[in-house]
Design a protein around this motif. Structure first.
Motif, mmCIF file in Angstrom:
data_model
loop_
_atom_site.group_PDB
_atom_site.id
_atom_site.type_symbol
_atom_site.label_atom_id
_atom_site.label_comp_id
_atom_site.label_asym_id
_atom_site.label_seq_id
_atom_site.Cartn_x
_atom_site.Cartn_y
_atom_site.Cartn_z
ATOM 1 N N TRP A 15 0.789 -1.219 0.000
ATOM 2 C CA TRP A 15 0.000 0.000 0.000
ATOM 3 C C TRP A 15 0.824 1.272 0.000
ATOM 4 O O TRP A 15 0.336 2.319 -0.401
ATOM 5 C CB TRP A 15 -0.930 0.029 1.213
ATOM 6 C CG TRP A 15 -1.696 -1.232 1.315
ATOM 7 C CD1 TRP A 15 -2.813 -1.554 0.612
ATOM 8 C CD2 TRP A 15 -1.390 -2.352 2.122
ATOM 9 N NE1 TRP A 15 -3.229 -2.823 0.933
ATOM 10 C CE2 TRP A 15 -2.369 -3.337 1.871
ATOM 11 C CE3 TRP A 15 -0.381 -2.639 3.038
ATOM 12 C CZ2 TRP A 15 -2.366 -4.573 2.500
ATOM 13 C CZ3 TRP A 15 -0.385 -3.862 3.666
ATOM 14 C CH2 TRP A 15 -1.372 -4.814 3.387
ATOM 15 N N ARG A 16 2.049 1.198 0.506
ATOM 16 C CA ARG A 16 2.846 2.422 0.584
ATOM 17 C C ARG A 16 4.320 2.105 0.758
ATOM 18 O O ARG A 16 4.708 0.973 1.054
ATOM 19 C CB ARG A 16 2.363 3.322 1.709
ATOM 20 C CG ARG A 16 2.671 2.791 3.098
ATOM 21 C CD ARG A 16 2.165 3.748 4.152
ATOM 22 N NE ARG A 16 2.651 3.355 5.452
ATOM 23 C CZ ARG A 16 2.814 4.174 6.450
ATOM 24 N NH1 ARG A 16 2.558 5.445 6.303
ATOM 25 N NH2 ARG A 16 3.245 3.745 7.600
ATOM 26 N N TYR A 17 5.089 3.164 0.593
ATOM 27 C CA TYR A 17 6.532 3.116 0.794
ATOM 28 C C TYR A 17 6.814 4.108 1.908
ATOM 29 O O TYR A 17 6.488 5.291 1.776
ATOM 30 C CB TYR A 17 7.235 3.526 -0.510
ATOM 31 C CG TYR A 17 8.716 3.269 -0.497
ATOM 32 C CD1 TYR A 17 9.210 1.996 -0.697
ATOM 33 C CD2 TYR A 17 9.610 4.302 -0.288
ATOM 34 C CE1 TYR A 17 10.577 1.753 -0.696
ATOM 35 C CE2 TYR A 17 10.972 4.063 -0.287
ATOM 36 C CZ TYR A 17 11.439 2.792 -0.494
ATOM 37 O OH TYR A 17 12.784 2.548 -0.493
ATOM 38 N N ALA A 18 7.367 3.649 3.011
ATOM 39 C CA ALA A 18 7.571 4.518 4.167
ATOM 40 C C ALA A 18 9.050 4.689 4.483
ATOM 41 O O ALA A 18 9.831 3.740 4.372
ATOM 42 C CB ALA A 18 6.855 3.941 5.385
ATOM 43 N N ILE A 19 9.417 5.900 4.858
ATOM 44 C CA ILE A 19 10.756 6.192 5.368
ATOM 45 C C ILE A 19 10.567 6.552 6.832
ATOM 46 O O ILE A 19 9.852 7.509 7.153
ATOM 47 C CB ILE A 19 11.416 7.347 4.607
ATOM 48 C CG1 ILE A 19 11.520 7.025 3.122
ATOM 49 C CG2 ILE A 19 12.796 7.651 5.205
ATOM 50 C CD1 ILE A 19 12.003 8.180 2.263
ATOM 51 N N VAL A 20 11.178 5.772 7.719
ATOM 52 C CA VAL A 20 11.025 5.965 9.153
ATOM 53 C C VAL A 20 12.384 5.806 9.828
ATOM 54 O O VAL A 20 13.340 5.332 9.217
ATOM 55 C CB VAL A 20 10.022 4.948 9.765
ATOM 56 C CG1 VAL A 20 8.640 5.113 9.148
ATOM 57 C CG2 VAL A 20 10.515 3.517 9.594
ATOM 58 N N THR A 21 12.469 6.190 11.099
ATOM 59 C CA THR A 21 13.684 5.894 11.855
ATOM 60 C C THR A 21 13.683 4.398 12.171
ATOM 61 O O THR A 21 12.624 3.757 12.200
ATOM 62 C CB THR A 21 13.760 6.693 13.168
ATOM 63 O OG1 THR A 21 12.688 6.275 14.023
ATOM 64 C CG2 THR A 21 13.681 8.199 12.913
ATOM 65 N N THR A 22 14.854 3.854 12.415
ATOM 66 C CA THR A 22 14.922 2.442 12.781
ATOM 67 C C THR A 22 14.166 2.206 14.082
ATOM 68 O O THR A 22 13.506 1.180 14.243
ATOM 69 C CB THR A 22 16.386 1.982 12.905
ATOM 70 O OG1 THR A 22 17.049 2.237 11.670
ATOM 71 C CG2 THR A 22 16.483 0.504 13.196
ATOM 72 N N ALA A 23 14.227 3.169 14.996
ATOM 73 C CA ALA A 23 13.484 3.040 16.263
ATOM 74 C C ALA A 23 11.988 2.916 15.988
ATOM 75 O O ALA A 23 11.304 2.095 16.612
ATOM 76 C CB ALA A 23 13.775 4.235 17.165
ATOM 77 N N GLU A 24 11.459 3.707 15.048
ATOM 78 C CA GLU A 24 10.039 3.602 14.683
ATOM 79 C C GLU A 24 9.746 2.246 14.054
ATOM 80 O O GLU A 24 8.701 1.646 14.317
ATOM 81 C CB GLU A 24 9.647 4.713 13.707
ATOM 82 C CG GLU A 24 9.583 6.091 14.329
ATOM 83 C CD GLU A 24 9.356 7.167 13.295
ATOM 84 O OE1 GLU A 24 8.331 7.866 13.391
ATOM 85 O OE2 GLU A 24 10.212 7.297 12.386
ATOM 86 N N ALA A 25 10.653 1.762 13.226
ATOM 87 C CA ALA A 25 10.454 0.451 12.592
ATOM 88 C C ALA A 25 10.429 -0.651 13.645
ATOM 89 O O ALA A 25 9.638 -1.596 13.544
ATOM 90 C CB ALA A 25 11.552 0.184 11.569
ATOM 91 N N ARG A 26 11.245 -0.527 14.685
ATOM 92 C CA ARG A 26 11.303 -1.555 15.732
ATOM 93 C C ARG A 26 9.992 -1.644 16.503
ATOM 94 O O ARG A 26 9.586 -2.715 16.920
ATOM 95 C CB ARG A 26 12.444 -1.266 16.697
ATOM 96 C CG ARG A 26 13.801 -1.569 16.121
ATOM 97 C CD ARG A 26 14.905 -1.368 17.142
ATOM 98 N NE ARG A 26 16.184 -1.584 16.508
ATOM 99 C CZ ARG A 26 17.186 -0.713 16.534
ATOM 100 N NH1 ARG A 26 17.074 0.426 17.201
ATOM 101 N NH2 ARG A 26 18.310 -0.983 15.918
#
Length: 177
Positions: free
Chosen positions: A34-45
């Motif tokens: 549905w999307r392509y997201a750019i996040v901090t690694t902390a947010e991804a965790r």
């Protein structure tokens, strides 16, 4: 160009959450249907992103790649001490040299807040990227290519590429390369 060794280690069968535990403290590119997201690694965790099927997490020194279909997780770094002990070492890339480059991101900087900049273009829309860039700046995803030689034929080739950071993209002017 000087010789550089890119150390590689892999682990199979990891979930997205488990893979992110070994990711460097930088940024993550997450791909979903549905999307392509750019996040901090902390947010991804701590994310609740549904349907992530590919992730690339990186900082200036290390990149982690994860694929959902196999749970295959690969970590690339020039620092062998950064390889997780639970990963299996793979053959290193013995590069004759490296070339720094980048991928131009669409849009120009239109707004900055909380350490992130919004890039926008009328035809495509907007994208938030980490970093504070000046209004009108073009931004690129900086990379490093590892150039190796084919021992059988002597040809040079790009053996691997690693993501590094987001940077201002300077246009080439006057035929400079």
């Amino acid at each position: 160009m000087t010789g550089t060794t890119l150390h590689v280690a892999a682990c199979d069968g990891l979930t997205f959450t488990a893979a992110m535990e070994s990711a460097p403290d930088g940024f993550a590119l997450l791909t979903t249907p549905w999307r392509y997201a750019i996040v901090t690694t902390a947010e991804a965790r701590r994310s609740t992103f549904q349907g992530v099927f590919e992730a690339r997490a990186f900082d200036e020194h290390t990149e982690l790649r994860w694929l959902q279909d196999s749970g295959r997780t690969v970590l690339l770094t020039e620092d062998p001490t950064a390889l997780p002990p639970s990963f299996t070492p793979c053959d290193p890339v013995n590069a004759a040299g490296t070339v720094d480059g980048g991928y131009l991101l669409w849009g120009k900087a239109v707004m900055t807040s909380d350490g992130w900049t919004t890039l926008a273009t009328e035809r495509i829309g907007s994208l938030r990227v980490p970093g504070e860039f000046g209004r009108g700046d073009r931004v690129e995803l900086a990379t490093r290519e590892y150039i190796a030689h084919d021992s059988a034929h002597g040809n040079a080739y790009i053996a691997e590429e690693r993501l590094l950071s987001f940077e201002v993209s300077e246009p080439l002017r006057g035929g400079k390369v």
